[in-house]
Design an enzyme around this catalytic site. Structure first.
Site, PDB file in Angstrom:
ATOM      1  N   ASN A  66      -2.374   2.132   5.821  1.00 26.16           N
ATOM      2  CA  ASN A  66      -1.513   0.988   5.509  1.00 26.16           C
ATOM      3  C   ASN A  66      -1.328   0.221   6.802  1.00 26.16           C
ATOM      4  OD1 ASN A  66      -1.212   2.152   3.028  1.00 26.16           O
ATOM      5  ND2 ASN A  66       0.927   2.765   3.324  1.00 26.16           N
ATOM      6  N   GLY A  67      -1.223  -1.102   6.698  1.00 36.68           N
ATOM      7  CA  GLY A  67      -1.022  -1.900   7.908  1.00 36.68           C
ATOM      8  C   GLY A  67      -2.243  -2.762   8.176  1.00 36.68           C
ATOM      9  N   ARG A 125       5.346  -0.388  -5.931  1.00 35.61           N
ATOM     10  CA  ARG A 125       5.360  -1.184  -4.699  1.00 35.61           C
ATOM     11  C   ARG A 125       4.396  -2.367  -4.774  1.00 35.61           C
ATOM     12  NH1 ARG A 125       7.011   1.903   0.031  1.00 35.61           N
ATOM     13  NH2 ARG A 125       5.527   0.713   1.228  1.00 35.61           N
ATOM     14  N   LYS A 147      14.663 -14.706  -9.767  1.00 38.11           N
ATOM     15  CA  LYS A 147      14.379 -13.651 -10.762  1.00 38.11           C
ATOM     16  C   LYS A 147      13.456 -14.190 -11.846  1.00 38.11           C
ATOM     17  CE  LYS A 147      15.291 -11.105  -9.148  1.00 38.11           C
ATOM     18  NZ  LYS A 147      15.496 -10.243  -8.062  1.00 38.11           N
ATOM     19  N   HIS A 194      21.759 -36.367  -5.958  1.00 40.76           N
ATOM     20  CA  HIS A 194      21.117 -37.011  -4.806  1.00 40.76           C
ATOM     21  C   HIS A 194      19.593 -36.930  -4.891  1.00 40.76           C
ATOM     22  CE1 HIS A 194      24.963 -37.694  -2.961  1.00 40.76           C
ATOM     23  NE2 HIS A 194      25.252 -36.401  -3.007  1.00 40.76           N
ATOM     24  N   CYS A 206       0.809  -1.217   0.000  1.00 41.54           N
ATOM     25  CA  CYS A 206       0.000   0.000   0.000  1.00 41.54           C
ATOM     26  C   CYS A 206       0.845   1.272   0.000  1.00 41.54           C
ATOM     27  CB  CYS A 206      -0.876   0.052   1.232  1.00 41.54           C
ATOM     28  SG  CYS A 206      -1.886  -1.395   1.465  1.00 41.54           S
ATOM     29  N   LYS A 221       6.747  -4.613  -3.670  1.00 41.00           N
ATOM     30  CA  LYS A 221       8.160  -4.229  -3.572  1.00 41.00           C
ATOM     31  C   LYS A 221       8.656  -4.291  -2.129  1.00 41.00           C
ATOM     32  CE  LYS A 221      12.055  -2.512  -5.165  1.00 41.00           C
ATOM     33  NZ  LYS A 221      12.954  -3.538  -5.729  1.00 41.00           N
ATOM     34  N   TRP A 239      -3.097  -2.774  -1.429  1.00 43.92           N
ATOM     35  CA  TRP A 239      -2.688  -4.156  -1.683  1.00 43.92           C
ATOM     36  C   TRP A 239      -3.515  -4.978  -0.716  1.00 43.92           C
ATOM     37  CZ3 TRP A 239       0.363  -8.281   0.473  1.00 43.92           C
ATOM     38  CH2 TRP A 239       0.984  -9.108  -0.457  1.00 43.92           C
ATOM     39  N   GLU A 272       9.954 -14.697 -10.485  1.00 37.37           N
ATOM     40  CA  GLU A 272       9.269 -13.435 -10.174  1.00 37.37           C
ATOM     41  C   GLU A 272       8.725 -12.752 -11.419  1.00 37.37           C
ATOM     42  OE1 GLU A 272      11.129 -11.124  -6.391  1.00 37.37           O
ATOM     43  OE2 GLU A 272      12.504 -11.421  -8.035  1.00 37.37           O
TER      44      GLU A 272
HETATM   45  C1  G6P Z   1       9.630  -8.601  -1.194  1.00 36.59           C
HETATM   46  C2  G6P Z   1      10.002  -8.361  -2.653  1.00 36.59           C
HETATM   47  C3  G6P Z   1      11.374  -8.973  -2.946  1.00 36.59           C
HETATM   48  C4  G6P Z   1      12.396  -8.415  -1.973  1.00 36.59           C
HETATM   49  C5  G6P Z   1      11.981  -8.680  -0.522  1.00 36.59           C
HETATM   50  C6  G6P Z   1      12.889  -7.981   0.486  1.00 36.59           C
HETATM   51  O1  G6P Z   1       9.344  -9.938  -0.995  1.00 36.59           O
HETATM   52  O2  G6P Z   1       9.029  -8.893  -3.531  1.00 36.59           O
HETATM   53  O3  G6P Z   1      11.752  -8.667  -4.272  1.00 36.59           O
HETATM   54  O4  G6P Z   1      13.636  -8.987  -2.236  1.00 36.59           O
HETATM   55  O5  G6P Z   1      10.660  -8.185  -0.302  1.00 36.59           O
HETATM   56  O6  G6P Z   1      12.772  -6.595   0.347  1.00 36.59           O
HETATM   57  P1  G6P Z   1      13.775  -5.586   1.042  1.00 36.59           P
HETATM   58  O7  G6P Z   1      13.225  -4.220   0.730  1.00 36.59           O
HETATM   59  O8  G6P Z   1      13.771  -5.898   2.512  1.00 36.59           O
HETATM   60  O9  G6P Z   1      15.111  -5.818   0.441  1.00 36.59           O
END
Ligand code: G6P
Length: 610
Positions: free
Chosen positions: A99-100, A27, A489, A508, A2, A605, A73, A492
């Protein structure tokens, strides 16, 4: 996750709110909305979906000098027009964004419904605005304070009242709120990106702090003064955001992801600037206040982070262990915080976070601190919560807008190399090795540039394999975190299933999956394990599995279906270079499949809620 934006001042707030919301789109969100005070009444426009869908519903002539906007969100209740923020009270005089998560929303809602309040959404947020409408008459801030006394949970809140249109009231507990200071105008936001076009002077509210924001200034106060919640002088907390113009634009690139991949050489230069001490073959890190004696007392290092920050931390732990000979490992902060971890005084904890706001990482930091442990932060966003909780290293990578982290992964690894130099030169790293790593770091931007020249080749490889349903990424030693990050990556941004394995573990079990339509990406540094990696390739090839090998030295012709050659650096730094083709592979696979590259589905994000 959010986003909040708000404006009060002489200008029309509508374009400012819309532009601010566009800046926090990255975000991750699923609905948007704005509320403004115009001709003494509140007008709300909100809609499920992308910001442009809400914008398309706005009447042509819309003007106001005060307003708030939100990207949501979904947590409580599905994404819908009704659940989108802002939420109004029954009279329509109050509009609130949040937010929260309000943890006691169910009980509060039941008691409000018993008093005859009809809810229009399924959100936890709506309880706040109805409680506000029932609060004892008074200034908006006094009413909000009374409401917050009833609330359990986390919040970043902004509220406006048509009957008191000279103020936005904001409050923070666990979810970021920033006040932006302008000339006879003021801004509020959850993220500096939303307002940095208009002002570079910002103040981060502390947890348990609220503020009255008016066109001519602001004042802050404790949400709960009776609990001894005295707040520090906010002007002492004012920081200047010095992002370069254009940092928030795509420039000549098609996507932020591609731009940020290409920014890596420059980001590394910024991370290194002013931090190398050639004379003593060590690093200067202004935010690391450990004395030499304290460094000698460190018995172990534990790195904490989530997602790509966790993988960067895993790489960093490996780098630290090899440079300092202090046993080091990484753990996901999201697990660590819940397992009642044993905290020891001679362990150095390091929290890694791009945003500095990830709730799991923040909670892990607080758990360590509460139990008397020492934590350093490796953080990108200046002034963010984790950065303020601990000493540490800023990455100076500039804003990372794409949800998938690329340049910050690289800058984090460079920060670990600098920390390894500093700690190592006090411990077991000799001056010759210090010098070797320094030379490696200085040459790194040029080598990253060379690795980026694989883009066309990676685009071809992506075309060839993007339509497969699953892929392996394998590596060993410091190549393993790169395999994990490469697979992450791809998942995602392209939604192609990818799994990372230690190359040594392949035989294994997982090798059972290898078949002609199950490709394997091999991360192959030119190191003492190179021969072992090559035998893993042979095992895959013997089962007719296609192999994409990212290497630093040509290997036997025909051993890999695709051979991607990148330059060699020092063994501690090689993984950083090997990662870049994997970023490009993910990007081009996403393009090939027509994905939403910068805002992949379901991702946020910075995950600021549980
Ligand atoms: C979320 C994002 C990831 C990111 C992670 C940690 O899960 O989708 O892409 O690596 O948070 O975020 P930060 O801001 O703590 O590095």
């Amino acid at each position: 996750m959010c986003g909040i934006v708000g404006y009060i001042g002489p200008k029309d707030c509508v374009p400012i709110l819309l532009e601010g919301l566009a800046r926090v789109e990255y975000r991750g969100y699923d609905s948007t909305g704005i509320a403004i005070v115009s001709s003494g009444t509140i007008k709300v426009h909100k809609k499920k979906g992308k910001l442009r869908e809400m914008e398309a519903t706005l009447p042509k002539r819309l003007f106001a000098k005060i307003g708030i906007g939100h990207t949501r969100w979904a947590t409580h209740g599905e994404p819908s027009d009704a659940n989108a923020h802002p939420h109004l009270d029954t009279s329509g005089h109050l509009a609130l964004i949040h937010n929260g998560i309000i943890e006691n929303a169910t009980e509060l809602r039941a008691s409000l419904e018993a008093q005859g309040i009809v809810f229009r959404s399924e959100t936890d947020t709506e309880v706040l605005v109805h409680l506000l409408s029932l609060a004892e008459p008074g200034d908006l801030e006094d009413r909000l304070r009374a409401v917050l006394a009833l609330v359990v949970g986390t919040y970043g809140i902004a509220v406006i009242d048509a009957n008191q249109p000279d103020r936005i009231v904001v409050a923070r507990n666990g979810s970021p709120v920033i006040i932006g200071i302008g000339d006879k105008e003021m801004f509020v936001a959850s993220d500096v990106s939303a307002i940095v076009r208009h002002t570079q002077q910002v103040i981060h509210l502390e947890d348990g702090e609220m503020a009255v924001v008016q066109a001519g200034g602001y004042r802050t106060m404790a949400v709960d003064p009776s609990a001894g919640g005295v707040v520090s002088d906010p002007s002492a907390r004012m920081i200047t955001i010095n992002w370069s113009v254009g940092a928030l634009d795509k420039g000549p690139y098609a996507h932020f992801l591609q731009k940020e991949i290409h920014e890596q050489p420059a980001a590394v230069e910024r991370a290194l600037r002013g931090r190398i001490d050639d004379r003593h073959a060590t690093a200067h890190l202004g935010g690391v206040t450990l004395s030499a004696r304290e460094v000698l007392d460190i018995r172990r290092i534990k790195v904490l982070g989530c997602g790509s920050a966790y993988y960067a931390g895993m790489l960093g732990a490996g780098m630290l262990e090899s440079m300092t000979r202090i046993p080091s490992d990484a753990e996901s902060a999201s697990e660590f915080r819940y397992r009642n971890p044993v905290i020891e005084r001679d362990v150095l904890y390091i929290a890694v976070s791009q945003s500095g706001e990830t709730i799991d990482t923040l909670m892990a930091v607080q758990e360590v601190k509460r139990k008397g442990g020492r934590v350093l932060g490796i953080v990108n966003v200046v002034g963010s919560t984790i950065a303020r909780e601990c000493d540490g290293i800023y990455l100076h990578a500039g804003p990372e807008v794409s949800v998938a982290s690329t340049k910050v992964f690289t800058s984090t690894a460079v920060a670990f190399a600098l920390l390894g130099l500093y700690l190592g030169r006090i411990r077991d790293l000799g001056p010759a090795d210090g010098k070797r790593i320094i030379e490696g770091l200085k040459a790194l931007p040029g080598k990253l540039e060379e690795a980026l020249a694989t883009e066309e080749q990676m685009a071809q490889i992506a075309k060839k394999y993007a339509h497969t349903s699953s892929m392996f990424y394998i590596g060993r030693g410091l190549g393993y975190p790169i395999a994990l990050e490469g697979a992450q990556k791809l998942k995602e941004v392209s939604y192609v299933h990818a799994e990372a394995y230690q190359a040594s573990e392949l035989k294994h079990g997982p090798i059972a999956l290898v078949s002609p339509d199950f490709p394997t990406v091999v991360v192959l540094p030119d190191d003492h394990l190179a021969e072992k990696n090559i035998s893993s390739i042979q095992q895959v090839r013997a089962r007719k599995g296609p192999v994409i090998a990212v290497v630093q030295k040509a290997i036997t012709e025909g051993l890999a279906d695709d051979l991607v050659l990148v330059p060699k650096s020092e063994p501690e730094l090689d993984p950083i270079i090997l990662n870049l083709p994997l970023q490009l592979l993910a990007y081009h696979a996403a393009l090939e499949l027509g994905r939403d590259v910068d805002q992949p589905r379901n991702l946020a994000k910075s995950v600021t809620v549980e």
